[in-house]
Design a protein around this motif. Sequence first.
Motif, PDB file in Angstrom:
ATOM      1  N   MET A 100      32.634  -1.603  57.265  1.00  0.00           N
ATOM      2  CA  MET A 100      33.240  -0.332  57.625  1.00  0.00           C
ATOM      3  C   MET A 100      32.141   0.607  58.121  1.00  0.00           C
ATOM      4  O   MET A 100      31.113   0.778  57.475  1.00  0.00           O
ATOM      5  N   ALA A 101      32.348   1.187  59.274  1.00  0.00           N
ATOM      6  CA  ALA A 101      31.367   2.093  59.863  1.00  0.00           C
ATOM      7  C   ALA A 101      31.254   3.367  59.024  1.00  0.00           C
ATOM      8  O   ALA A 101      32.186   3.769  58.337  1.00  0.00           O
ATOM      9  N   ILE A 102      30.079   3.959  59.098  1.00  0.00           N
ATOM     10  CA  ILE A 102      29.798   5.221  58.421  1.00  0.00           C
ATOM     11  C   ILE A 102      29.733   6.289  59.504  1.00  0.00           C
ATOM     12  O   ILE A 102      29.191   6.049  60.582  1.00  0.00           O
ATOM     13  N   VAL A 103      30.288   7.470  59.225  1.00  0.00           N
ATOM     14  CA  VAL A 103      30.223   8.568  60.177  1.00  0.00           C
ATOM     15  C   VAL A 103      29.489   9.722  59.512  1.00  0.00           C
ATOM     16  O   VAL A 103      29.862  10.167  58.429  1.00  0.00           O
ATOM     17  N   VAL A 104      28.413  10.170  60.171  1.00  0.00           N
ATOM     18  CA  VAL A 104      27.584  11.263  59.654  1.00  0.00           C
ATOM     19  C   VAL A 104      27.645  12.403  60.660  1.00  0.00           C
ATOM     20  O   VAL A 104      27.066  12.307  61.741  1.00  0.00           O
ATOM     21  N   ASN A 105      28.391  13.438  60.324  1.00  0.00           N
ATOM     22  CA  ASN A 105      28.561  14.586  61.232  1.00  0.00           C
ATOM     23  C   ASN A 105      28.962  14.141  62.631  1.00  0.00           C
ATOM     24  O   ASN A 105      28.424  14.602  63.633  1.00  0.00           O
ATOM     25  N   GLY A 106      29.888  13.193  62.694  1.00  0.00           N
ATOM     26  CA  GLY A 106      30.387  12.718  63.974  1.00  0.00           C
ATOM     27  C   GLY A 106      29.579  11.578  64.589  1.00  0.00           C
ATOM     28  O   GLY A 106      30.014  10.966  65.555  1.00  0.00           O
ATOM     29  N   GLU A 111      26.742  -3.385  62.096  1.00  0.00           N
ATOM     30  CA  GLU A 111      25.626  -4.139  62.653  1.00  0.00           C
ATOM     31  C   GLU A 111      24.298  -3.423  62.389  1.00  0.00           C
ATOM     32  O   GLU A 111      23.289  -4.059  62.082  1.00  0.00           O
ATOM     33  N   GLU A 112      24.302  -2.103  62.511  1.00  0.00           N
ATOM     34  CA  GLU A 112      23.092  -1.336  62.218  1.00  0.00           C
ATOM     35  C   GLU A 112      22.711  -1.461  60.745  1.00  0.00           C
ATOM     36  O   GLU A 112      21.525  -1.584  60.420  1.00  0.00           O
ATOM     37  N   VAL A 113      23.709  -1.445  59.876  1.00  0.00           N
ATOM     38  CA  VAL A 113      23.448  -1.613  58.441  1.00  0.00           C
ATOM     39  C   VAL A 113      22.840  -2.988  58.199  1.00  0.00           C
ATOM     40  O   VAL A 113      21.847  -3.126  57.471  1.00  0.00           O
ATOM     41  N   GLN A 114      23.395  -4.013  58.819  1.00  0.00           N
ATOM     42  CA  GLN A 114      22.884  -5.371  58.626  1.00  0.00           C
ATOM     43  C   GLN A 114      21.451  -5.498  59.132  1.00  0.00           C
ATOM     44  O   GLN A 114      20.616  -6.137  58.485  1.00  0.00           O
TER      45      GLN A 114
END
Length: 85
Positions: free
Chosen positions: A1-7, A13-16
């Motif tokens: 599940m993607a994370i959204v930080v202030n939009g 994939e970035e987490v991995q």
Amino acid sequence: MAIVVNGERITDEEVQLEIERMRPQYEAAFPDEDPQKREATLAEWARENLIERALFSQEARNDPRPVPTEHVELILDQLRPRLDP
């Protein structure tokens, strides 16, 4: 599940990629840790790193003050010994 930080979206994939970047140092520091706990901790720390990176980048983009060249050079001079093999 993607994370959204202030939009700003941080993908799975970035987490991995961050997990894989951190893995060698983590495994060296905690060689006897249970594999399931290791993966859970790596995933949590990777997400935290990426959230912090996003927040720092957002703040830097919103700060109009220029960074003095002398300050950048001083920090680079301090970091070079760590980067040189």
